[in-house]
Design an enzyme around this catalytic site. Structure first.
Site, PDB file in Angstrom:
ATOM      1  N   ARG A 113      45.078  18.836   3.410  1.00  0.00           N
ATOM      2  CA  ARG A 113      45.260  18.244   2.086  1.00  0.00           C
ATOM      3  C   ARG A 113      45.885  16.873   2.211  1.00  0.00           C
ATOM      4  NH1 ARG A 113      50.760  16.764   1.894  1.00  0.00           N
ATOM      5  NH2 ARG A 113      52.153  18.539   1.922  1.00  0.00           N
ATOM      6  N   GLU A 212      53.288  18.509  -7.458  1.00  0.00           N
ATOM      7  CA  GLU A 212      54.299  17.603  -6.872  1.00  0.00           C
ATOM      8  C   GLU A 212      53.805  16.157  -6.850  1.00  0.00           C
ATOM      9  OE1 GLU A 212      56.206  19.050  -3.315  1.00  0.00           O
ATOM     10  OE2 GLU A 212      56.318  17.022  -2.521  1.00  0.00           O
ATOM     11  N   ARG A 216      46.530  16.471  -5.372  1.00  0.00           N
ATOM     12  CA  ARG A 216      46.533  17.031  -4.021  1.00  0.00           C
ATOM     13  C   ARG A 216      45.072  17.360  -3.753  1.00  0.00           C
ATOM     14  NH1 ARG A 216      51.538  18.978  -1.707  1.00  0.00           N
ATOM     15  NH2 ARG A 216      52.914  17.217  -2.018  1.00  0.00           N
ATOM     16  N   CYS A 258      57.707  12.988  -2.614  1.00  0.00           N
ATOM     17  CA  CYS A 258      58.620  13.395  -1.539  1.00  0.00           C
ATOM     18  C   CYS A 258      58.403  12.485  -0.328  1.00  0.00           C
ATOM     19  CB  CYS A 258      58.368  14.849  -1.154  1.00  0.00           C
ATOM     20  SG  CYS A 258      59.417  15.411   0.203  1.00  0.00           S
ATOM     21  N   THR A 260      58.706  12.926   2.692  1.00  0.00           N
ATOM     22  CA  THR A 260      58.090  13.560   3.868  1.00  0.00           C
ATOM     23  C   THR A 260      56.575  13.460   3.818  1.00  0.00           C
ATOM     24  OG1 THR A 260      57.911  15.760   2.871  1.00  0.00           O
ATOM     25  CG2 THR A 260      59.944  15.271   4.061  1.00  0.00           C
ATOM     26  N   ARG A 267      48.661  17.015   5.213  1.00  0.00           N
ATOM     27  CA  ARG A 267      49.124  18.185   5.966  1.00  0.00           C
ATOM     28  C   ARG A 267      47.885  18.946   6.399  1.00  0.00           C
ATOM     29  NH1 ARG A 267      51.564  23.477   6.026  1.00  0.00           N
ATOM     30  NH2 ARG A 267      50.899  24.080   3.929  1.00  0.00           N
ATOM     31  N   ARG A 296      55.274  27.208   8.807  1.00  0.00           N
ATOM     32  CA  ARG A 296      55.605  27.717   7.468  1.00  0.00           C
ATOM     33  C   ARG A 296      55.165  29.169   7.369  1.00  0.00           C
ATOM     34  NH1 ARG A 296      54.228  22.855   3.068  1.00  0.00           N
ATOM     35  NH2 ARG A 296      55.482  21.274   4.116  1.00  0.00           N
ATOM     36  N   GLU A 301      55.235  26.562   1.847  1.00  0.00           N
ATOM     37  CA  GLU A 301      56.600  26.112   2.058  1.00  0.00           C
ATOM     38  C   GLU A 301      57.608  27.096   1.452  1.00  0.00           C
ATOM     39  OE1 GLU A 301      57.376  22.185   0.571  1.00  0.00           O
ATOM     40  OE2 GLU A 301      58.580  21.888   2.360  1.00  0.00           O
TER      41      GLU A 301
END
Ligand code: ADP
Ligand code: CIR
Length: 343
Positions: A113, A212, A216, A258, A260, A267, A296, A301
Site C-alpha cells: 500500500r 489515516e 491508502r 504520520c 513514519t 508498506r 506486525r 498494527e
C-alpha cells in the site's frame, strides 16, 4: 498547555525528543491552516505507549515543527531531512525479483500500500468536516474513471451494513474502527462520515478514503507473487496521479499524517506462516532487523500474531525508493523462509 507529563516508562520518539526548551520554542507556533504543537503531539501525550506519538496536520507542519519532527524522521528512516533528498522509483521493470515462495508453502498473501494526500487540503488530523466530504467526493469521482483490472465500486462507510463492514475487516480489506492513536490525533472526527472503501470485484485493488491518510492505495492477492502485486499498484498510482495532485515535497517525498510513512508512504508486506521460527523469536527478530523489516500481528498494527502467522513488511519508507523497499522486503522474507526450512 504546560510541558506535558510523560510517565517514566514512556519510550516514544515524542517523549525522547521533546525537551521542555523545545516545547517552549514551538508552543505558540501555528501553521497557516491553524495547526499547533499541542495538536501535533496530542496522540503521544494521550497514549504514552506510542512508538512515535506525533501526527502532522498539514504540509507546513513539517517545516514549522521541523526542530521536533526532523530528529524523529532521522531516527526512524535513517535519513537526514536537512541534507538528503528523497528519490522515487515505482517502475516495475526495475524490480526484477522472483516469488520467494514458489511452492506456496509459507506466504499466505502479499499486500503493498501507499498513502497519499491531496495537495490542496490540510492532512487528516486538521481536515474540517466539509473539506473531508469534498476530498471524498473528489477521490470517489476519480476512482470511478478507472478501468480494466482497476475498475470497481466505491462503498461509503455510512452505506455499509455492520455485517459487511465486520467481514471486510476480518478479511483484511478494510481499516478497523476506533484506533485510540488516531482518535487522539483527531483523525476519527465525524466518524464514519466521509470515509469509505473502493475495490474491484476480486479485491486485488482497493483504496481506503479518509482514514489515516486521505488515500491508502492498496494492491493485494493470495500467495507470494510480489512483483505482480507491485506492478498492479504502480499502474494504479500512475493512473491516479494523472487525475489528482498529491502532496509531495522534494525533501520528504509524499507527505503523510504520520512521519513514519513519509517518502514512499509504502508498506510492502506478506502474511507469512512461520510456526517453527516463531518459537525462536530472537532469531526471527535478528533476521528482520538485518533486513530492516517490521513484524506486525495478523490484524495489522497493534495486533497480535495468531497460529504462527505474522505480517512482515519494510520498516523504512523515506530515503529508499519503492523498488528498493520491495526488494528489501523480498530478500528478508527469503531468509525467513530459509531459516524456517532449516529448523
Ligand atoms: P497499513 O498497512 O495500512 O498501515 P495495518 O497495519 O492496520 O495498516 O493493516 C491493515 C490491514 O491490512 C490489516 O487488516 C492487515 O491484517 C492487512 N494486511 C497487511 N498486510 C497484509 C498481507 N500481506 N496480506 C493480507 N492482509 C494484510
Ligand atoms: C504510534 O506512535 O505508536 C502510532 N501513532 C503509530 C505509529 C506508526 N507506526 C509505525 O511503526 N509505523
Amino acid at each position: 498547555m504546560p510541558y506535558p507529563h510523560f510517565p517514566k516508562e514512556c519510550t516514544s520518539a515524542l517523549c525522547r525528543h521533546l525537551t521542555p526548551e523545545l516545547y517552549e520554542e514551538l508552543r505558540d507556533k501555528k501553521t497557516r491552516y491553524g495547526y499547533t504543537l499541542d495538536q501535533l503531539i496530542r496522540s503521544g501525550v494521550d497514549n504514552p505507549d506510542s512508538s512515535i506519538g506525533v501526527y502532522a496536520g498539514d504540509e507546513e507542519s513539517y517545516t514549522l515543527f521541523a526542530p521536533l519532527l526532523d530528529p524523529i524522521i532521522r531516527e526512524y528512516h535513517r535519513f537526514d531531512p536537512r541534507t538528503q533528498r528523497h528519490v522515487s522509483d515505482m517502475d516495475p521493470d526495475h524490480l526484477q525479483i522472483d516469488n520467494p515462495d514458489p511452492e506456496n508453502a509459507y506466504i499466505l498473501s502479499t499486500r503493498i500500500r501507499v498513502g497519499r494526500n491531496l495537495h490542496c487540503f490540510p492532512l487528516g488530523p486538521n481536515l474540517a468536516r466539509r473539506e473531508r466530504l469534498i476530498v471524498e467526493c473528489m477521490v470517489s469521482d476519480t476512482l470511478r474513471t478507472l478501468d480494466g483490472e482497476l475498475a470497481g465500486r466505491y462503498y461509503p462507510l455510512t452505506g455499509l451494513s455492520e455485517e459487511d463492514r465486520k467481514q471486510l475487516i476480518e478479511d483484511h480489506f478494510l481499516f478497523k474502527e476506533g484506533d485510540r492513536f488516531l482518535e487522539s490525533a483527531g483523525l476519527n472526527r465525524d466518524w464514519p462520515e466521509g470515509r469509505g472503501i473502493y475495490h474491484n470485484d476480486d479485491k486485488t485493488f482497493l483504496v481506503w478514503v479518509n482514514e489515516e491518510d486521505q488515500l491508502r492505495i492498496i494492491s493485494m492477492q493470495p500467495g507470494g507473487d510480489i512483483a505482480q502485486v507491485f506492478t498492479r499498484l504502480s499502474h494504479a498510482v500512475t493512473e491516479l496521479q494523472k487525475r489528482l495532485t498529491f502532496a509531495f515535497d522534494e525533501r520528504l517525498g509524499y507527505l503523510t499524517s504520520c512521519p513514519t510513512n513519509l517518502g514512499t508512504a509504502m508498506r510492502a508486506s506478506v502474511h507469512i506462516r512461520l510456526p517453527k521460527l516463531s518459537k525462536e523469536m530472537e532469531r526471527f527478530h535478528a533476521i528482520c532487523d538485518r533486513h530492516e523489516l517490521q513484524i506486525r500481528g495478523i490484524h495489522g498494527e497493534h495486533s497480535e500474531s495468531e497460529e504462527g502467522i505474522f505480517d512482515v513488511s519494510n520498516r523504512r519508507r523515506l530515503g529508499i525508493t519503492e523498488v528498493e523497499a520491495v526488494r528489501q522486503m523480498a530478500a528478508g522474507v527469503r531468509e525467513l523462509i530459509e531459516a524456517e526450512k532449516e529448523i
